[in-house]
Motif scaffolding. Structure first.
Motif, PDB file in Angstrom:
ATOM      1  N   GLU A 121     -12.177   4.880  -2.995  1.00 43.85           N
ATOM      2  CA  GLU A 121     -13.334   5.769  -3.111  1.00 43.85           C
ATOM      3  C   GLU A 121     -13.047   6.916  -4.075  1.00 43.85           C
ATOM      4  O   GLU A 121     -13.885   7.293  -4.894  1.00 43.85           O
ATOM      5  CB  GLU A 121     -13.712   6.313  -1.727  1.00 43.85           C
ATOM      6  N   ARG A 122     -11.853   7.463  -3.970  1.00 40.47           N
ATOM      7  CA  ARG A 122     -11.496   8.604  -4.815  1.00 40.47           C
ATOM      8  C   ARG A 122     -11.436   8.202  -6.283  1.00 40.47           C
ATOM      9  O   ARG A 122     -11.831   8.968  -7.169  1.00 40.47           O
ATOM     10  CB  ARG A 122     -10.149   9.166  -4.364  1.00 40.47           C
ATOM     11  N   LEU A 123     -10.946   6.972  -6.547  1.00 41.63           N
ATOM     12  CA  LEU A 123     -10.762   6.512  -7.925  1.00 41.63           C
ATOM     13  C   LEU A 123     -11.940   5.694  -8.433  1.00 41.63           C
ATOM     14  O   LEU A 123     -11.911   5.202  -9.559  1.00 41.63           O
ATOM     15  CB  LEU A 123      -9.477   5.672  -8.014  1.00 41.63           C
ATOM     16  N   ASP A 124     -12.970   5.570  -7.586  1.00 44.30           N
ATOM     17  CA  ASP A 124     -14.167   4.813  -7.939  1.00 44.30           C
ATOM     18  C   ASP A 124     -13.847   3.353  -8.246  1.00 44.30           C
ATOM     19  O   ASP A 124     -14.343   2.772  -9.207  1.00 44.30           O
ATOM     20  CB  ASP A 124     -14.880   5.458  -9.137  1.00 44.30           C
ATOM     21  N   VAL A 125     -13.003   2.775  -7.387  1.00 44.18           N
ATOM     22  CA  VAL A 125     -12.651   1.361  -7.480  1.00 44.18           C
ATOM     23  C   VAL A 125     -13.088   0.679  -6.188  1.00 44.18           C
ATOM     24  O   VAL A 125     -12.702   1.131  -5.096  1.00 44.18           O
ATOM     25  CB  VAL A 125     -11.126   1.172  -7.665  1.00 44.18           C
ATOM     26  N   PRO A 126     -13.893  -0.393  -6.252  1.00 46.83           N
ATOM     27  CA  PRO A 126     -14.290  -1.085  -5.030  1.00 46.83           C
ATOM     28  C   PRO A 126     -13.101  -1.815  -4.407  1.00 46.83           C
ATOM     29  O   PRO A 126     -12.587  -2.779  -4.990  1.00 46.83           O
ATOM     30  CB  PRO A 126     -15.365  -2.069  -5.510  1.00 46.83           C
ATOM     31  N   VAL A 127     -12.650  -1.325  -3.258  1.00 48.83           N
ATOM     32  CA  VAL A 127     -11.468  -1.878  -2.597  1.00 48.83           C
ATOM     33  C   VAL A 127     -11.845  -2.536  -1.276  1.00 48.83           C
ATOM     34  O   VAL A 127     -12.523  -1.928  -0.441  1.00 48.83           O
ATOM     35  CB  VAL A 127     -10.414  -0.781  -2.336  1.00 48.83           C
ATOM     36  N   ARG A 128     -11.399  -3.762  -1.110  1.00 50.94           N
ATOM     37  CA  ARG A 128     -11.492  -4.451   0.178  1.00 50.94           C
ATOM     38  C   ARG A 128     -10.077  -4.676   0.671  1.00 50.94           C
ATOM     39  O   ARG A 128      -9.201  -5.060  -0.117  1.00 50.94           O
ATOM     40  CB  ARG A 128     -12.223  -5.794   0.033  1.00 50.94           C
ATOM     41  N   THR A 129      -9.830  -4.415   1.932  1.00 52.61           N
ATOM     42  CA  THR A 129      -8.484  -4.605   2.474  1.00 52.61           C
ATOM     43  C   THR A 129      -8.412  -5.875   3.308  1.00 52.61           C
ATOM     44  O   THR A 129      -9.397  -6.313   3.899  1.00 52.61           O
ATOM     45  CB  THR A 129      -8.060  -3.409   3.334  1.00 52.61           C
ATOM     46  N   ALA A 130      -7.231  -6.476   3.312  1.00 52.21           N
ATOM     47  CA  ALA A 130      -6.994  -7.701   4.070  1.00 52.21           C
ATOM     48  C   ALA A 130      -5.602  -7.632   4.681  1.00 52.21           C
ATOM     49  O   ALA A 130      -4.732  -6.887   4.209  1.00 52.21           O
ATOM     50  CB  ALA A 130      -7.122  -8.929   3.175  1.00 52.21           C
ATOM     51  N   ASP A 131      -5.381  -8.416   5.716  1.00 55.99           N
ATOM     52  CA  ASP A 131      -4.100  -8.410   6.414  1.00 55.99           C
ATOM     53  C   ASP A 131      -3.013  -9.062   5.559  1.00 55.99           C
ATOM     54  O   ASP A 131      -3.257 -10.031   4.850  1.00 55.99           O
ATOM     55  CB  ASP A 131      -4.220  -9.149   7.747  1.00 55.99           C
ATOM     56  N   TRP A 132      -1.811  -8.502   5.664  1.00 57.62           N
ATOM     57  CA  TRP A 132      -0.686  -9.042   4.897  1.00 57.62           C
ATOM     58  C   TRP A 132      -0.454 -10.527   5.186  1.00 57.62           C
ATOM     59  O   TRP A 132       0.000 -11.273   4.302  1.00 57.62           O
ATOM     60  CB  TRP A 132       0.584  -8.250   5.200  1.00 57.62           C
ATOM     61  N   ALA A 133      -0.790 -10.969   6.375  1.00 60.88           N
ATOM     62  CA  ALA A 133      -0.607 -12.386   6.729  1.00 60.88           C
ATOM     63  C   ALA A 133      -1.419 -13.306   5.823  1.00 60.88           C
ATOM     64  O   ALA A 133      -1.095 -14.495   5.688  1.00 60.88           O
ATOM     65  CB  ALA A 133      -1.000 -12.609   8.186  1.00 60.88           C
TER      66      ALA A 133
ATOM     67  N   ALA B 108       0.828  -1.212   0.000  1.00 64.93           N
ATOM     68  CA  ALA B 108       0.000   0.000   0.000  1.00 64.93           C
ATOM     69  C   ALA B 108       0.860   1.259   0.000  1.00 64.93           C
ATOM     70  O   ALA B 108       0.487   2.278   0.553  1.00 64.93           O
ATOM     71  CB  ALA B 108      -0.918  -0.004   1.223  1.00 64.93           C
ATOM     72  N   GLY B 109       2.010   1.188  -0.636  1.00 65.35           N
ATOM     73  CA  GLY B 109       2.894   2.343  -0.687  1.00 65.35           C
ATOM     74  C   GLY B 109       2.511   3.294  -1.801  1.00 65.35           C
ATOM     75  O   GLY B 109       1.387   3.271  -2.311  1.00 65.35           O
ATOM     76  N   ALA B 110       3.470   4.121  -2.213  1.00 62.89           N
ATOM     77  CA  ALA B 110       3.187   5.152  -3.199  1.00 62.89           C
ATOM     78  C   ALA B 110       2.741   4.579  -4.539  1.00 62.89           C
ATOM     79  O   ALA B 110       1.892   5.156  -5.226  1.00 62.89           O
ATOM     80  CB  ALA B 110       4.433   6.016  -3.400  1.00 62.89           C
ATOM     81  N   THR B 111       3.297   3.429  -4.923  1.00 58.79           N
ATOM     82  CA  THR B 111       2.951   2.845  -6.219  1.00 58.79           C
ATOM     83  C   THR B 111       1.555   2.248  -6.220  1.00 58.79           C
ATOM     84  O   THR B 111       0.934   2.109  -7.280  1.00 58.79           O
ATOM     85  CB  THR B 111       3.979   1.760  -6.601  1.00 58.79           C
ATOM     86  N   ALA B 112       1.043   1.912  -5.044  1.00 57.53           N
ATOM     87  CA  ALA B 112      -0.264   1.258  -4.962  1.00 57.53           C
ATOM     88  C   ALA B 112      -1.388   2.158  -5.456  1.00 57.53           C
ATOM     89  O   ALA B 112      -2.361   1.676  -6.054  1.00 57.53           O
ATOM     90  CB  ALA B 112      -0.535   0.804  -3.530  1.00 57.53           C
ATOM     91  N   SER B 113      -1.285   3.459  -5.234  1.00 55.77           N
ATOM     92  CA  SER B 113      -2.338   4.360  -5.719  1.00 55.77           C
ATOM     93  C   SER B 113      -2.344   4.409  -7.247  1.00 55.77           C
ATOM     94  O   SER B 113      -3.418   4.451  -7.865  1.00 55.77           O
ATOM     95  CB  SER B 113      -2.162   5.768  -5.135  1.00 55.77           C
ATOM     96  N   SER B 114      -1.168   4.379  -7.865  1.00 56.63           N
ATOM     97  CA  SER B 114      -1.106   4.331  -9.323  1.00 56.63           C
ATOM     98  C   SER B 114      -1.665   3.010  -9.836  1.00 56.63           C
ATOM     99  O   SER B 114      -2.342   2.968 -10.868  1.00 56.63           O
ATOM    100  CB  SER B 114       0.337   4.512  -9.804  1.00 56.63           C
ATOM    101  N   ALA B 115      -1.387   1.928  -9.100  1.00 55.71           N
ATOM    102  CA  ALA B 115      -1.928   0.626  -9.485  1.00 55.71           C
ATOM    103  C   ALA B 115      -3.451   0.645  -9.432  1.00 55.71           C
ATOM    104  O   ALA B 115      -4.124   0.106 -10.323  1.00 55.71           O
ATOM    105  CB  ALA B 115      -1.373  -0.459  -8.569  1.00 55.71           C
ATOM    106  N   LEU B 116      -4.012   1.265  -8.412  1.00 54.97           N
ATOM    107  CA  LEU B 116      -5.469   1.366  -8.314  1.00 54.97           C
ATOM    108  C   LEU B 116      -6.041   2.192  -9.465  1.00 54.97           C
ATOM    109  O   LEU B 116      -7.090   1.847 -10.029  1.00 54.97           O
ATOM    110  CB  LEU B 116      -5.866   1.999  -6.978  1.00 54.97           C
ATOM    111  N   ALA B 117      -5.357   3.270  -9.817  1.00 54.76           N
ATOM    112  CA  ALA B 117      -5.820   4.100 -10.924  1.00 54.76           C
ATOM    113  C   ALA B 117      -5.777   3.332 -12.239  1.00 54.76           C
ATOM    114  O   ALA B 117      -6.663   3.483 -13.092  1.00 54.76           O
ATOM    115  CB  ALA B 117      -4.980   5.367 -11.019  1.00 54.76           C
ATOM    116  N   ALA B 118      -4.759   2.498 -12.405  1.00 50.06           N
ATOM    117  CA  ALA B 118      -4.688   1.655 -13.604  1.00 50.06           C
ATOM    118  C   ALA B 118      -5.802   0.620 -13.593  1.00 50.06           C
ATOM    119  O   ALA B 118      -6.431   0.354 -14.624  1.00 50.06           O
ATOM    120  CB  ALA B 118      -3.327   0.971 -13.678  1.00 50.06           C
ATOM    121  N   LEU B 119      -6.079   0.056 -12.421  1.00 49.28           N
ATOM    122  CA  LEU B 119      -7.140  -0.948 -12.314  1.00 49.28           C
ATOM    123  C   LEU B 119      -8.512  -0.340 -12.573  1.00 49.28           C
ATOM    124  O   LEU B 119      -9.436  -1.040 -13.002  1.00 49.28           O
ATOM    125  CB  LEU B 119      -7.094  -1.620 -10.941  1.00 49.28           C
TER     126      LEU B 119
END
Length: 276
Positions: A167-179, A130-141
């Motif tokens: 929410e900002r990019l209008d992508v349905p995101v669910r989060t889960a633990d790294w484990a 979920a670092g800086a590149t993750a927001s670009s990945a979401l925008a691509a998705l």
């Protein structure tokens, strides 16, 4: 031939590892732009404003990498809709009137790298990290994925950030633990946005018939995860693929010449990496 000498460069901190000079110089040579130069400058956030203000009329553009992608925005006259959507600029183009326009070619670069491998649309996807590149990945998705994106993160704070980006990019995101990240490897598209070594432990969990992995790293390459993925017959998109596709867009914007030589730039990058 260029009528006058033009300059471009990549800025970041640290920056010595950057392949951008290799890619852009290869493009200039192929396009016959003998009067163009492309350099790298190690610039941190406190020095950024002074550096930009000191650039003369010979400057055509800048590539911007971490940690400057957000810091440079207040120094620009305007930014593209894509850059605004992720609050990150990796490309600055200087107009003939001196105006500085910012764009983000990482997002369309990701989409182009996926499409090159035949990935036009997926029903769901997983993001590792979920670092800086993750927001670009979401925008691509947002342009590729028709359903839910599951982001595997290490903290509640990161989880909240990813849901906010969704929410900002209008992508349905669910989060889960790294484990539980091993579960995400079954997705039709997995995008690994983590630093080197972070996904090594997951390589043992690659499914027998993996789909597509987009690992944004390019050095060292292949990562343990990418190597296992390929060994099992899955499709792998690399960080070099991303770097080349976003650089193609940068070259086209800065020089006004299109199309930029994708294959020439990729071969130059591969050669440079092999020599390291």
């Amino acid at each position: 031939m260029s009528a006058q000498k033009r300059r471009a460069a990549v800025l970041g901190f640290p920056i010595a590892h950057s392949l951008s000079p290799v890619l852009h110089r290869a493009a200039y040579a192929d396009l016959g732009l003998s009067d163009w130069s492309y350099d790298l400058f190690e610039v941190d956030e406190p020095a950024l404003a002074g550096f930009v203000e000191g650039l003369g009329s010979e400057w055509a553009g800048l590539s911007v990498t971490m940690p400057l992608k957000r810091a440079i925005i207040p120094l620009l006259d305007g930014i593209s809709e894509t850059a605004a959507s992720v609050e990150a600029v990796n490309t600055v183009v200087f107009g003939a009137d001196g105006r500085r326009h910012g764009d983000n070619t990482d997002v369309p670069g990701m989409v182009a790298a996926l499409r090159e491998r035949g990935i036009e649309e997926v029903e769901s996807a997983a993001i590792l990290g979920a670092g800086a590149t993750a927001s670009s990945a979401l925008a691509a998705l947002a342009r590729v994925c028709t359903g839910e994106v599951v982001a595997y993160v290490r903290s509640d704070a990161r989880a909240a950030e990813m849901r906010e980006w969704g929410e900002r990019l209008d992508v349905p995101v669910r989060t889960a633990d790294w484990a539980d990240a091993a579960e995400g490897l079954n997705a039709p598209l997995v995008i690994a946005t983590t630093p080197a070594g972070a996904t090594d432990a997951l390589s043992a969990a690659v499914p027998e018939r993996p789909a597509t992995l987009f690992d944004v790293l390019y050095d060292p390459w292949p990562t343990s995860l990418a190597a296992r993925w390929s060994a099992y017959g899955g499709a792998v998109v690399s960080g070099l693929d991303l770097l080349v596709h976003q650089a193609v867009l940068q070259v086209e914007q800065m020089t006004g010449r299109a199309p930029a030589p994708l294959d020439v730039m990729r071969k130059a990058g591969e050669h440079a990496l092999a020599a390291r």
